[in-house]
Motif scaffolding. Structure first.
Motif, mmCIF file in Angstrom:
data_model
loop_
_atom_site.group_PDB
_atom_site.id
_atom_site.type_symbol
_atom_site.label_atom_id
_atom_site.label_comp_id
_atom_site.label_asym_id
_atom_site.label_seq_id
_atom_site.Cartn_x
_atom_site.Cartn_y
_atom_site.Cartn_z
ATOM 1 N N ARG A 70 4.670 -4.034 -4.530
ATOM 2 C CA ARG A 70 3.776 -2.891 -4.744
ATOM 3 C C ARG A 70 2.434 -3.317 -5.363
ATOM 4 O O ARG A 70 1.374 -2.900 -4.907
ATOM 5 C CB ARG A 70 4.468 -1.855 -5.647
ATOM 6 C CG ARG A 70 3.722 -0.534 -5.748
ATOM 7 C CD ARG A 70 4.354 0.381 -6.791
ATOM 8 N NE ARG A 70 5.646 0.894 -6.412
ATOM 9 C CZ ARG A 70 5.852 2.003 -5.694
ATOM 10 N NH1 ARG A 70 4.826 2.703 -5.284
ATOM 11 N NH2 ARG A 70 7.057 2.404 -5.390
ATOM 12 N N ILE A 71 2.494 -4.155 -6.390
ATOM 13 C CA ILE A 71 1.265 -4.583 -7.074
ATOM 14 C C ILE A 71 0.409 -5.419 -6.121
ATOM 15 O O ILE A 71 -0.814 -5.268 -6.042
ATOM 16 C CB ILE A 71 1.582 -5.415 -8.346
ATOM 17 C CG1 ILE A 71 2.569 -4.677 -9.246
ATOM 18 C CG2 ILE A 71 0.300 -5.785 -9.091
ATOM 19 C CD1 ILE A 71 2.044 -3.449 -9.921
ATOM 20 N N GLY A 72 1.106 -6.291 -5.365
ATOM 21 C CA GLY A 72 0.389 -7.131 -4.393
ATOM 22 C C GLY A 72 -0.323 -6.265 -3.354
ATOM 23 O O GLY A 72 -1.450 -6.557 -2.932
ATOM 24 N N ALA A 73 0.336 -5.184 -2.947
ATOM 25 C CA ALA A 73 -0.268 -4.275 -1.959
ATOM 26 C C ALA A 73 -1.533 -3.648 -2.518
ATOM 27 O O ALA A 73 -2.555 -3.544 -1.837
ATOM 28 C CB ALA A 73 0.740 -3.204 -1.561
ATOM 29 N N MET A 74 -1.471 -3.234 -3.788
ATOM 30 C CA MET A 74 -2.650 -2.616 -4.422
ATOM 31 C C MET A 74 -3.791 -3.625 -4.498
ATOM 32 O O MET A 74 -4.950 -3.301 -4.184
ATOM 33 C CB MET A 74 -2.307 -2.150 -5.837
ATOM 34 C CG MET A 74 -1.378 -0.966 -5.881
ATOM 35 S SD MET A 74 -1.096 -0.553 -7.616
ATOM 36 C CE MET A 74 0.117 0.704 -7.475
ATOM 37 N N ASP A 75 -3.464 -4.854 -4.922
ATOM 38 C CA ASP A 75 -4.499 -5.900 -5.041
ATOM 39 C C ASP A 75 -5.154 -6.160 -3.690
ATOM 40 O O ASP A 75 -6.377 -6.247 -3.566
ATOM 41 C CB ASP A 75 -3.874 -7.217 -5.547
ATOM 42 C CG ASP A 75 -3.500 -7.124 -7.012
ATOM 43 O OD1 ASP A 75 -3.945 -6.161 -7.665
ATOM 44 O OD2 ASP A 75 -2.748 -8.003 -7.478
ATOM 45 N N HIS A 76 -4.298 -6.286 -2.669
ATOM 46 C CA HIS A 76 -4.794 -6.590 -1.321
ATOM 47 C C HIS A 76 -5.745 -5.493 -0.829
ATOM 48 O O HIS A 76 -6.819 -5.762 -0.294
ATOM 49 C CB HIS A 76 -3.607 -6.729 -0.377
ATOM 50 C CG HIS A 76 -3.981 -7.230 0.983
ATOM 51 N ND1 HIS A 76 -4.059 -8.573 1.291
ATOM 52 C CD2 HIS A 76 -4.325 -6.566 2.114
ATOM 53 C CE1 HIS A 76 -4.426 -8.710 2.555
ATOM 54 N NE2 HIS A 76 -4.593 -7.505 3.084
ATOM 55 N N LEU A 77 -5.303 -4.255 -1.062
ATOM 56 C CA LEU A 77 -6.088 -3.101 -0.622
ATOM 57 C C LEU A 77 -7.473 -3.103 -1.276
ATOM 58 O O LEU A 77 -8.494 -2.893 -0.616
ATOM 59 C CB LEU A 77 -5.317 -1.848 -1.056
ATOM 60 C CG LEU A 77 -5.445 -0.588 -0.255
ATOM 61 C CD1 LEU A 77 -5.013 -0.809 1.175
ATOM 62 C CD2 LEU A 77 -4.561 0.499 -0.887
ATOM 63 N N HIS A 78 -7.491 -3.375 -2.583
ATOM 64 C CA HIS A 78 -8.769 -3.367 -3.300
ATOM 65 C C HIS A 78 -9.651 -4.526 -2.870
ATOM 66 O O HIS A 78 -10.851 -4.356 -2.637
ATOM 67 C CB HIS A 78 -8.532 -3.407 -4.816
ATOM 68 C CG HIS A 78 -7.975 -2.119 -5.335
ATOM 69 N ND1 HIS A 78 -6.926 -2.045 -6.219
ATOM 70 C CD2 HIS A 78 -8.301 -0.834 -5.054
ATOM 71 C CE1 HIS A 78 -6.646 -0.784 -6.475
ATOM 72 N NE2 HIS A 78 -7.457 -0.033 -5.775
ATOM 73 N N ALA A 79 -9.047 -5.720 -2.744
ATOM 74 C CA ALA A 79 -9.842 -6.908 -2.397
ATOM 75 C C ALA A 79 -10.466 -6.749 -1.005
ATOM 76 O O ALA A 79 -11.666 -6.987 -0.810
ATOM 77 C CB ALA A 79 -8.958 -8.148 -2.446
ATOM 78 N N ARG A 80 -9.655 -6.323 -0.027
ATOM 79 C CA ARG A 80 -10.181 -6.181 1.336
ATOM 80 C C ARG A 80 -11.112 -4.974 1.457
ATOM 81 O O ARG A 80 -12.087 -5.007 2.198
ATOM 82 C CB ARG A 80 -9.035 -6.059 2.343
ATOM 83 C CG ARG A 80 -8.165 -7.300 2.432
ATOM 84 C CD ARG A 80 -8.985 -8.501 2.902
ATOM 85 N NE ARG A 80 -8.245 -9.732 2.781
ATOM 86 C CZ ARG A 80 -7.570 -10.313 3.778
ATOM 87 N NH1 ARG A 80 -7.560 -9.773 4.961
ATOM 88 N NH2 ARG A 80 -6.921 -11.438 3.569
ATOM 89 N N GLY A 81 -10.788 -3.920 0.718
ATOM 90 C CA GLY A 81 -11.631 -2.727 0.725
ATOM 91 C C GLY A 81 -13.038 -3.058 0.237
ATOM 92 O O GLY A 81 -14.034 -2.568 0.771
ATOM 93 N N ALA A 82 -13.112 -3.910 -0.782
ATOM 94 C CA ALA A 82 -14.417 -4.291 -1.345
ATOM 95 C C ALA A 82 -15.256 -5.046 -0.309
ATOM 96 O O ALA A 82 -16.480 -5.081 -0.391
ATOM 97 C CB ALA A 82 -14.203 -5.154 -2.581
ATOM 98 N N ASP A 135 0.296 -14.317 4.052
ATOM 99 C CA ASP A 135 0.597 -14.182 2.621
ATOM 100 C C ASP A 135 0.988 -12.766 2.226
ATOM 101 O O ASP A 135 1.278 -12.507 1.067
ATOM 102 C CB ASP A 135 -0.638 -14.589 1.785
ATOM 103 C CG ASP A 135 -0.995 -16.037 2.032
ATOM 104 O OD1 ASP A 135 -0.059 -16.814 2.297
ATOM 105 O OD2 ASP A 135 -2.198 -16.364 1.991
ATOM 106 N N TYR A 136 0.963 -11.829 3.169
ATOM 107 C CA TYR A 136 1.186 -10.434 2.775
ATOM 108 C C TYR A 136 2.676 -10.117 2.665
ATOM 109 O O TYR A 136 3.439 -10.308 3.611
ATOM 110 C CB TYR A 136 0.521 -9.470 3.767
ATOM 111 C CG TYR A 136 0.458 -8.084 3.190
ATOM 112 C CD1 TYR A 136 -0.558 -7.746 2.312
ATOM 113 C CD2 TYR A 136 1.446 -7.143 3.463
ATOM 114 C CE1 TYR A 136 -0.595 -6.494 1.711
ATOM 115 C CE2 TYR A 136 1.423 -5.902 2.881
ATOM 116 C CZ TYR A 136 0.392 -5.577 2.004
ATOM 117 O OH TYR A 136 0.370 -4.336 1.420
ATOM 118 N N ASP A 137 3.079 -9.585 1.511
ATOM 119 C CA ASP A 137 4.480 -9.225 1.278
ATOM 120 C C ASP A 137 4.588 -7.706 1.130
ATOM 121 O O ASP A 137 4.168 -7.150 0.108
ATOM 122 C CB ASP A 137 4.970 -9.930 0.001
ATOM 123 C CG ASP A 137 6.381 -9.502 -0.376
ATOM 124 O OD1 ASP A 137 7.022 -8.769 0.410
ATOM 125 O OD2 ASP A 137 6.842 -9.897 -1.469
#
Ligand code: TPP
Ligand code: SF4
Ligand code: MG
Length: 351
Positions: A287-299, A281-283
């Motif tokens: 840019r926004i999707g990248a930020m969301d992904h980073l925060h979700a996985r980082g958490a 699912d990673y695109d």
């Protein structure tokens, strides 16, 4: 001793690139960093990337600040231009150099202390201005050179070698670079050269501000249990979104991957980035999707790596400012000083 030259002789059958250069032509003197330091692996990855792209060493300007990480440009690209700035000031010196001569490839090398503390403002402004550069942060979570204090990228709750728990929130330079408008954003791990070399190659081929945050364990001060920058921790928590292959403009693209599993990005210079998706699912163009992904996985305590964002249409500071095509250092007096009549006409137009 701080300078140990390498022998110049080599086997007559040693591999050469398109320009006839050997790997050795991209090296520097022998490193004096601690044996096993992640930073040395990053130097090796830079050497390999430049060799494989057949970059002319004299076309590269390597700039750095202060720290073990910032010492490393001594140990690679020994035939390139180099400038070791004051602590945290690499981005502004690089910006000035790029302003004067855009025809060089600018490689900024910094540390997490150099970029996220004393040079934090410099980091932010070079990126938001769109300076065409490859900015590599060798991120070990500590000030290695000054004996292992927590840096601003150290995770909250992580433990120092002496057992002190870090109470401060971390700065994520990748998240910040996305926010500030970097057009090529990646995270690598010094222990995974297979992933890192293509990330550097893609960045060298990119037009615009490219940031690569490389997790680079400090074996002397931050490689123990309780650290979130140790080799073991990063290996266990590495969550790669993709694997990259960089195809230079002239090379044919062979279809090595199954359809559907591949994202293809064509860069400004015609080079193609082939991205084998590890996360379906990673695109990497969102840019926004990248930020969301980073925060979700980082958490969840994961360290997201790979090419996280790339903008195919990216431009740079010179385009934004509409500067002269000829580098400033090649403009003659007539270009730089068009005379009293031209000045008078300009003044008149503003009255
Ligand atoms: C103006 C100034 N302040 C402080 C220092 C001391 N100092 C040297 S390196 C460093 C931090 C280095 O950390 P980092 O950039 O993470 O590099 P590393 O050694 O971890 O690779 C500091 C605070 C300095 N050299 N100059
Ligand atoms: S102190 Fe740490 S960062 Fe510095 S050279 Fe040694 S291992 Fe590398
Ligand atoms: Mg550091």
């Amino acid at each position: 001793m701080t300078y140990l030259p390498k022998p110049k002789f080599h086997h007559p059958d040693i591999e050469t690139n398109e320009l006839g250069f050997t790997h050795r032509d991209y090296e520097g003197p022998i490193s004096t960093l601690c044996a096993g330091c992640g930073h040395d692996s990053i130097s090796g990855a830079i050497i390999k990337a430049c060799f494989e792209l057949s970059i002319e060493p004299h076309r590269v300007a390597k700039l750095s600040g202060i720290g073990c990480s910032s010492k490393t440009p001594t140990y690679f690209l020994g035939q390139s231009h180099g400038f070791n700035t004051v602590h945290g000031r690499m981005p502004s010196v690089l910006t000035g150099a790029n302003m004067a001569n855009r025809d060089l490839l600018y490689l900024g090398v910094s540390g997490d202390g150099d970029s996220a503390s004393i040079g934090f403002g410099q980091f932010a402004h070079a990126i938001r201005r769109g300076v065409n550069m490859v900015y590599i942060v060798e991120n070990n979570g500590v000030y290695g050179l000054t004996k292992g204090q927590f840096s601003a990228t150290a995770d909250k709750g992580s433990k120092s070698k002496r057992g002190v728990v870090n109470a401060d929130s971390p700065i994520d330079l990748v998240a910040l670079a996305l926010e500030l408008g970097a057009t090529y954003v990646a995270r690598g791990f010094s222990g995974d050269k297979e992933q890192l070399v293509p990330l550097i190659k893609g960045a060298l081929r990119h037009m615009g501000p490219a940031l690569i945050d490389v997790i680079s364990p400090c074996v002397t001060f931050n490689n123990h249990a309780g650290s979130t920058r140790s080799y073991d921790y990063v290996r266990e928590h590495n969550d790669a979104v993709n694997r990259l292959e960089v195809i230079p403009p002239r090379e044919p693209i062979t279809a090595r991957y199954a359809p559907g599993s591949l994202a293809r990005v064509t860069q400004h210079d015609g080079s193609v980035l082939l991205l084998r998706k590890l996360d379906a699912d990673y695109d990497p163009t969102d840019r926004i999707g990248a930020m969301d992904h980073l925060h979700a996985r980082g958490a969840r305590g994961e360290i997201v790596t790979g090419l996280l964002y790339v903008d195919e249409e990216a431009g740079d500071m010179h385009q934004h400012l509409n500067t002269a095509r000829t580098p400033l250092n090649r403009l003659g007096e007539a270009d730089l000083c068009p005379g009293a009549a031209a000045l008078e006409a300009l003044n008149a137009s503003l009255r």
